[in-house]
Design an enzyme around this catalytic site. Structure first.
Site, PDB file in Angstrom:
ATOM      1  N   GLY A  90      60.430  19.483  83.668  1.00 45.28           N
ATOM      2  CA  GLY A  90      61.327  18.653  82.832  1.00 45.28           C
ATOM      3  C   GLY A  90      62.524  18.432  83.752  1.00 45.28           C
ATOM      4  O   GLY A  90      62.692  19.057  84.714  1.00 45.28           O
ATOM      5  N   ASN A  91      63.458  17.488  83.325  1.00 38.34           N
ATOM      6  CA  ASN A  91      64.677  17.072  83.894  1.00 38.34           C
ATOM      7  C   ASN A  91      65.561  17.904  83.014  1.00 38.34           C
ATOM      8  O   ASN A  91      65.509  17.760  81.716  1.00 38.34           O
ATOM      9  CB  ASN A  91      64.879  15.676  84.148  1.00 38.34           C
ATOM     10  CG  ASN A  91      64.221  15.148  85.254  1.00 38.34           C
ATOM     11  OD1 ASN A  91      63.526  15.502  85.965  1.00 38.34           O
ATOM     12  ND2 ASN A  91      64.848  14.043  85.504  1.00 38.34           N
ATOM     13  N   ARG A  92      66.888  18.156  83.689  1.00 42.83           N
ATOM     14  CA  ARG A  92      67.952  18.386  82.634  1.00 42.83           C
ATOM     15  C   ARG A  92      68.496  17.216  82.174  1.00 42.83           C
ATOM     16  O   ARG A  92      69.122  16.381  83.085  1.00 42.83           O
ATOM     17  CB  ARG A  92      68.838  19.251  83.564  1.00 42.83           C
ATOM     18  CG  ARG A  92      68.611  20.579  83.967  1.00 42.83           C
ATOM     19  CD  ARG A  92      69.680  21.342  84.949  1.00 42.83           C
ATOM     20  NE  ARG A  92      70.882  21.472  84.193  1.00 42.83           N
ATOM     21  CZ  ARG A  92      71.865  22.005  84.796  1.00 42.83           C
ATOM     22  NH1 ARG A  92      71.834  22.327  86.030  1.00 42.83           N
ATOM     23  NH2 ARG A  92      73.103  22.276  83.959  1.00 42.83           N
ATOM     24  N   VAL A 126      64.070  10.510  83.387  1.00 51.68           N
ATOM     25  CA  VAL A 126      62.383  10.791  83.468  1.00 51.68           C
ATOM     26  C   VAL A 126      62.078  11.624  84.326  1.00 51.68           C
ATOM     27  O   VAL A 126      62.577  11.607  85.653  1.00 51.68           O
ATOM     28  CB  VAL A 126      61.745   9.258  83.397  1.00 51.68           C
ATOM     29  CG1 VAL A 126      60.186   9.625  83.402  1.00 51.68           C
ATOM     30  CG2 VAL A 126      62.406   8.223  82.705  1.00 51.68           C
TER      31      VAL A 126
END
Ligand code: CTP
Length: 413
Positions: free
Chosen positions: A218-220, A286
């Site tokens: 995931g992304n922060r 995203v």
């Protein structure tokens, strides 16, 4: 759940709000409404009915607003007070609004300070009902409510289902929470013609790309920036759809919030809606990649060993893949989070993704980036010099973005 922080900002700052409090047990929550509005730097005058004073003292309101709370229609310093109050306010809110208040307001009764002020004012009025669920469901109460709903400038906020007074039920009758009421007052203060009724799509938060049922790439991202944009767009009078990845933030009141998990799901949700959106704002962080295979069972260390190799593949670029479906004449805003060459990288994305504006911020900059309430951004648009904005709250950044979108929409009218 986290609620938005109360940094003085538009549309409340410097505005005059009249808070009417009537006699229900939820009156104690009205103190918090008055306090929140004051912290947002609105000037708050509170009018209590006789019934309200059975539940909470005027002094409590004076303590949080720093202004005298008003109770009397007939008093020497209150001569024509209702007219002065009514004329001098930007918005009125009645919270809680009891069944008796709804009946009296529907009839236009004028035998106390709140009733007369409501007749004397031309400001928008937010009514927040609160009562027992059986009372709320009563046809007479509903008829009174419908009458008020039909009155120009009136907005009915709530009630919701949830625990009522001790020993009572859980049906609709519970007053909205103070921070939600403050948002409704924000919409009464902030509505703008150019945004009124427009459909605004906002993406927000991170996406999660499943490795197995419990792990993800995931992304922060906290979602704060996108949620702030969605809230601000709703306050300006838009109809807002927020498509968000997993976030700990509370969904904004009034906004149609759709939660998705992966980039693929976000892509599908955006594809369905973007054709109807007058404005699309891509604030989501995203995840660019996903594991090519998502394991059906949790990966076990004994089966993977000490080194694990994943095959990953690119996710769709949502802004690019949906660009041909954008509504003709719509305005599109992107974000660029960079760790180097901020303006050059942002300019490249502005062109490649065919945005009308791009909001660039430096992930490493002090006060900007992840999990902070503030942001320092530059706003770029084709053919103009970048505008460097000072460090400000994410709510204020949201307003700056929407100011530019509003100007663009007005110039296209
Ligand atoms: N974006 C998108 N779909 C993606 C990736 C990004 O819609 N798969 C959008 C973001 O919401 C943002 C803009 O494109 O508005 C730029 O996102 P960013 O993550 O900064 O850039 P990327 O295109 O992913 O480029 P890079 O990661 O190489 O910097």
């Amino acid at each position: 759940m986290a609620s938005p922080d109360l940094v003085p900002c538009r549309p409340w700052q410097g505005r005059r709000v009249l808070l009417g409090v009537t006699g229900g047990v939820a009156a104690y929550k009205a103190v918090q409404v008055a306090r929140n509005l004051t912290r947002l730097e609105a000037q708050v005058d509170v009018v209590l009915t006789r019934g309200a004073q059975e539940f909470v003292a005027p002094l409590s309101f004076e303590g949080v607003t720093g202004r005298p709370a008003l109770t009397e229609l007939f008093s020497t310093d209150g001569a024509a007070m209702h007219v002065r109050l009514g004329r001098n306010v930007d918005a009125v809110c009645v919270a809680p609004a009891t069944a008796d208040f709804l009946a009296r307001a529907a009839q236009g009764r004028a035998d106390d300070l709140l009733g007369t002020t409501l007749l004397a004012t031309q400001a928008p009025v937010v009514v927040c009902p609160a009562m027992n669920d059986n009372m709320f469901a009563h046809p007479q109460v509903q008829a009174n409510l419908n009458m008020l709903k039909a009155r120009p400038g009136y907005q009915i906020a709530g009630p919701t289902a949830g625990p009522l007074a001790a020993g009572e039920g859980e049906g609709p009758g519970r007053m909205l929470e103070p921070h939600q009421i403050v948002e409704f007052i924000g919409r009464a203060l902030g509505e703008e013609k150019v945004f009124s009724g427009l459909h605004i799509l906002v993406t927000a938060g991170p996406t999660r790309e499943a490795i197995d049922p419990v792990r993800y790439l995931g992304n922060r991202s906290s979602g704060r920036m996108g949620f702030a944009v969605a809230r601000a767009a709703w306050r300006r009078g838009a109809q807002v759809t927020l498509i968000t990845g997993p976030s700990a933030l509370e969904y904004p009141v009034g906004v149609n919030s759709i939660e998705v998990e992966s980039a693929e799901e976000m892509y599908r949700a955006v594809s369905e809606i973007i054709g109807a959106a007058d404005v699309s704002i891509f604030a989501a962080a995203v995840a660019d990649f996903r594991p090519s295979i998502s394991e059906a069972e949790k990966l076990k260390r004994e089966s993977t060993g000490e080194e694990v190799a994943f095959q990953i593949e690119a996710n769709p670029d949502i802004a690019i893949e949906t660009s041909s479906s954008r509504k003709p004449g719509s305005v599109t805003v992107g974000f660029a989070l960079e760790t180097s060459d901020l303006l050059a990288n942002a300019k490249k994305k502005l062109d490649e993704k065919e945005f009308d504006f791009i909001v660039a911020n430096d992930a490493m900059g002090e006060g900007s980036g992840f999990d902070v309430e503030t942001n320092r951004v530059a706003i770029l648009s084709p053919g103009s010099d970048p505008e460097m904005l000072p460090l400000m709250s994410k709510d204020a950044v949201a307003e700056e973005i929407l100011d530019r979108v509003g100007r663009r929409l007005s110039s296209e009218l």
